[in-house]
Design a protein around this motif. Structure first.
Motif, PDB file in Angstrom:
ATOM      1  N   GLN A 199     114.631  63.176  68.820  1.00 42.56           N
ATOM      2  CA  GLN A 199     114.831  64.629  68.803  1.00 42.56           C
ATOM      3  C   GLN A 199     115.982  65.029  67.882  1.00 42.56           C
ATOM      4  O   GLN A 199     115.916  66.046  67.188  1.00 42.56           O
ATOM      5  CB  GLN A 199     115.098  65.132  70.220  1.00 42.56           C
ATOM      6  CG  GLN A 199     113.881  65.033  71.136  1.00 42.56           C
ATOM      7  CD  GLN A 199     114.218  65.427  72.560  1.00 42.56           C
ATOM      8  OE1 GLN A 199     115.148  64.887  73.162  1.00 42.56           O
ATOM      9  NE2 GLN A 199     113.461  66.359  73.114  1.00 42.56           N
ATOM     10  N   ALA A 233     104.013  66.672  60.370  1.00 46.55           N
ATOM     11  CA  ALA A 233     104.557  67.224  59.129  1.00 46.55           C
ATOM     12  C   ALA A 233     103.427  67.816  58.299  1.00 46.55           C
ATOM     13  O   ALA A 233     102.300  67.325  58.322  1.00 46.55           O
ATOM     14  CB  ALA A 233     105.271  66.135  58.326  1.00 46.55           C
ATOM     15  N   ARG A 268     117.387  63.223  65.248  1.00 37.49           N
ATOM     16  CA  ARG A 268     117.402  62.766  63.855  1.00 37.49           C
ATOM     17  C   ARG A 268     116.110  63.023  63.085  1.00 37.49           C
ATOM     18  O   ARG A 268     116.052  62.733  61.889  1.00 37.49           O
ATOM     19  CB  ARG A 268     117.709  61.271  63.807  1.00 37.49           C
ATOM     20  CG  ARG A 268     119.102  60.915  64.303  1.00 37.49           C
ATOM     21  CD  ARG A 268     119.396  59.452  64.027  1.00 37.49           C
ATOM     22  NE  ARG A 268     120.701  59.044  64.489  1.00 37.49           N
ATOM     23  CZ  ARG A 268     121.196  57.818  64.372  1.00 37.49           C
ATOM     24  NH1 ARG A 268     120.454  56.864  63.800  1.00 37.49           N
ATOM     25  NH2 ARG A 268     122.389  57.520  64.819  1.00 37.49           N
ATOM     26  N   THR A 269     115.072  63.533  63.742  1.00 42.03           N
ATOM     27  CA  THR A 269     113.846  63.838  62.990  1.00 42.03           C
ATOM     28  C   THR A 269     114.137  64.947  61.993  1.00 42.03           C
ATOM     29  O   THR A 269     114.720  65.979  62.352  1.00 42.03           O
ATOM     30  CB  THR A 269     112.718  64.257  63.950  1.00 42.03           C
ATOM     31  OG1 THR A 269     112.394  63.151  64.792  1.00 42.03           O
ATOM     32  CG2 THR A 269     111.477  64.669  63.179  1.00 42.03           C
ATOM     33  N   PRO A 270     113.785  64.765  60.723  1.00 49.29           N
ATOM     34  CA  PRO A 270     114.147  65.747  59.687  1.00 49.29           C
ATOM     35  C   PRO A 270     113.594  67.136  59.975  1.00 49.29           C
ATOM     36  O   PRO A 270     112.554  67.301  60.629  1.00 49.29           O
ATOM     37  CB  PRO A 270     113.510  65.162  58.419  1.00 49.29           C
ATOM     38  CG  PRO A 270     113.379  63.696  58.692  1.00 49.29           C
ATOM     39  CD  PRO A 270     113.089  63.592  60.155  1.00 49.29           C
ATOM     40  N   SER A 271     114.317  68.131  59.468  1.00 46.98           N
ATOM     41  CA  SER A 271     113.855  69.510  59.604  1.00 46.98           C
ATOM     42  C   SER A 271     112.548  69.660  58.838  1.00 46.98           C
ATOM     43  O   SER A 271     112.284  68.967  57.857  1.00 46.98           O
ATOM     44  CB  SER A 271     114.901  70.473  59.050  1.00 46.98           C
ATOM     45  OG  SER A 271     115.139  70.202  57.675  1.00 46.98           O
ATOM     46  N   GLY A 272     111.726  70.565  59.286  1.00 53.38           N
ATOM     47  CA  GLY A 272     110.410  70.747  58.676  1.00 53.38           C
ATOM     48  C   GLY A 272     109.304  70.076  59.459  1.00 53.38           C
ATOM     49  O   GLY A 272     108.129  70.372  59.245  1.00 53.38           O
ATOM     50  N   TRP A 273     109.688  69.146  60.333  1.00 49.40           N
ATOM     51  CA  TRP A 273     108.699  68.507  61.202  1.00 49.40           C
ATOM     52  C   TRP A 273     108.496  69.347  62.459  1.00 49.40           C
ATOM     53  O   TRP A 273     109.463  69.815  63.071  1.00 49.40           O
ATOM     54  CB  TRP A 273     109.176  67.114  61.617  1.00 49.40           C
ATOM     55  CG  TRP A 273     108.968  66.064  60.559  1.00 49.40           C
ATOM     56  CD1 TRP A 273     109.695  65.913  59.422  1.00 49.40           C
ATOM     57  CD2 TRP A 273     107.968  65.051  60.551  1.00 49.40           C
ATOM     58  NE1 TRP A 273     109.216  64.862  58.684  1.00 49.40           N
ATOM     59  CE2 TRP A 273     108.161  64.301  59.349  1.00 49.40           C
ATOM     60  CE3 TRP A 273     106.940  64.688  61.412  1.00 49.40           C
ATOM     61  CZ2 TRP A 273     107.351  63.222  59.011  1.00 49.40           C
ATOM     62  CZ3 TRP A 273     106.143  63.609  61.069  1.00 49.40           C
ATOM     63  CH2 TRP A 273     106.344  62.893  59.887  1.00 49.40           C
ATOM     64  N   GLN A 274     107.252  69.561  62.830  1.00 46.83           N
ATOM     65  CA  GLN A 274     106.957  70.182  64.122  1.00 46.83           C
ATOM     66  C   GLN A 274     107.139  69.142  65.221  1.00 46.83           C
ATOM     67  O   GLN A 274     106.729  67.997  65.073  1.00 46.83           O
ATOM     68  CB  GLN A 274     105.516  70.706  64.155  1.00 46.83           C
ATOM     69  CG  GLN A 274     105.216  71.800  63.164  1.00 46.83           C
ATOM     70  CD  GLN A 274     103.758  72.228  63.221  1.00 46.83           C
ATOM     71  OE1 GLN A 274     102.995  71.783  64.062  1.00 46.83           O
ATOM     72  NE2 GLN A 274     103.368  73.093  62.293  1.00 46.83           N
TER      73      GLN A 274
END
Length: 381
Positions: A262, A296, A264-270
């Motif tokens: 939660q 993504a 560290r998952t990059p922004s832009g990923w749903q």
């Protein structure tokens, strides 16, 4: 060096003698890389001559010496007449049927293609598994498991396969899962010449057996003057006439928890709570009780996004992963500090496109099936 062409040569295959074993099906095994411990125990108990005793050398503490055991065992089976070699070279038509699932194609000695012009890998390999398979091949001086290749529109060659299947099988066997296996021989020179001419028009994608094929190539490099090292055992399937299934291979990631995912998952990923089904390109992670589903906006296969984007973002080394062909096997290992990652399979066109472009997917990206059973036919050098 002449231009590479797709070529599958006749060979004198080895097979088990029905009267020397409990049953021909009882001595066969799935490929080495799908064997979970429970299956290995079942196969080992099924017959003293089960192929798992050759393809999975035991006791890693012995190092390279552990490959001596299957080599000695194979020599004993040959000496005692448990396995025999076909008297004349042939191409072999292999059919495996389980319910509605059908695997059907040609087994022979594949001309190796180091240039990747006509035999096209579609996923990366792990060096330690290539080394493992190479050591086994060198110790036994044999190809015990056929790799699986897929090509399209076999024409004359596919017609020859179907014609052979209309006759009486050379070998028949049934395995414990209820699958029926049949083999026919093609030895007529005119038919073999027609198959050779047809295959020369095509290229093939490695569907299953990338590590074994890489080991074939390494063996060829190490034994450049040995003609028998220029080929490797393979099964070639016309996937237009006899379609293959394409499934994902799931991962288990030690040392990873849902909070890290939660955070560290990059922004832009749903990111959605729960296991959201119906999304053809999702990645779902679980600790065994709670799920997160990630998506993504990308056309890349889920497995590529996992390895190229998510694992680095989460601080995970690929070397720590374990790979599982069934989700149940992955889920059995999931806990708060070790997540199971459920993947969706790439589309066939993604696999073919990447292979044709010379771009490989990450290791263990796909699971093509059905897979040829190990032990019905094998090759010695």
């Amino acid at each position: 060096m002449p231009d590479a062409v797709l070529r599958l040569d006749p060979l004198r295959a080895w097979r088990f003698v029905a009267g020397k074993v409990s049953a021909l099906g009882a001595v066969t095994s799935p490929p080495y890389d799908v064997l979970e411990p429970a299956i290995v125990r079942r196969l080992t108990d099924s017959d003293l001559y089960n192929m798992v005793r050759l393809i999975l050398p035991r006791d890693p503490d012995l190092g390279p010496a552990r490959y001596d055991e299957p080599a000695h065992r194979l020599s004993g089976w040959q000496r005692d007449g448990v396995v025999v070699q076909d008297e004349q070279p042939a191409l072999y038509v292999y059919e495996q049927r389980l319910g509605d699932a059908l695997l059907c194609g040609l087994v022979g000695a594949l001309q190796l293609d180091p240039t990747r012009h006509v035999v096209l890998p579609h996923e990366d390999v792990m060096p330690h598994w290539v080394a493992d398979r190479l050591r086994l091949m060198q110790a036994t001086d044999a190809d015990l498991e056929p790799i699986l290749l897929a090509y399209a529109g076999g024409g004359v060659a596919s017609d020859a396969v179907d014609t052979a299947r209309s006759g009486e099988p050379w070998v028949e066997a049934e395995t414990y899962n209820g699958a029926e296996h049949r083999i026919w021989r093609i030895s007529d020179p005119e038919v073999l010449a027609g198959i050779e001419a047809e295959l020369a028009k095509h290229e093939a994608v490695i569907a299953d057996g990338h590590h074994r094929y890489a080991a074939y190539l390494e063996r060829q490099l190490r034994e450049p003057y040995r003609q028998s090292a220029e080929v490797g055992l393979a099964m070639l399937v016309d996937y237009v006439r006899h379609p293959l299934t394409l499934d994902p291979i799931h991962r288990v990631v030690p040392g990873l928890d849902l909070a890290t995912v939660q955070l560290r998952t990059p922004s832009g990923w749903q990111m959605q709570p729960g296991r959201v089904e119906g999304d053809p390109n999702r990645i779902s992670v679980t600790d065994g009780s709670s799920w997160l589903t990630l998506h993504a906006a990308s056309d890349a296969p889920a497995v590529t996004l996992l390895h190229q984007v998510l694992l680095p973002a989460w601080g995970v080394s690929e070397d720590t992963l374990s790979f599982h062909h069934t989700l149940a096997d992955a889920l059995a290992l999931a806990d708060a500090q070790q997540l199971a990652v459920e993947l969706t399979a790439p589309h066939m066109d993604q696999v073919l496109r990447s292979a044709a472009q010379g771009v490989v997917l990450p290791q263990k990206a796909t699971s093509f099936g059905p897979k040829p059973r190990v032990g019905l036919l094998f090759r010695t050098l």
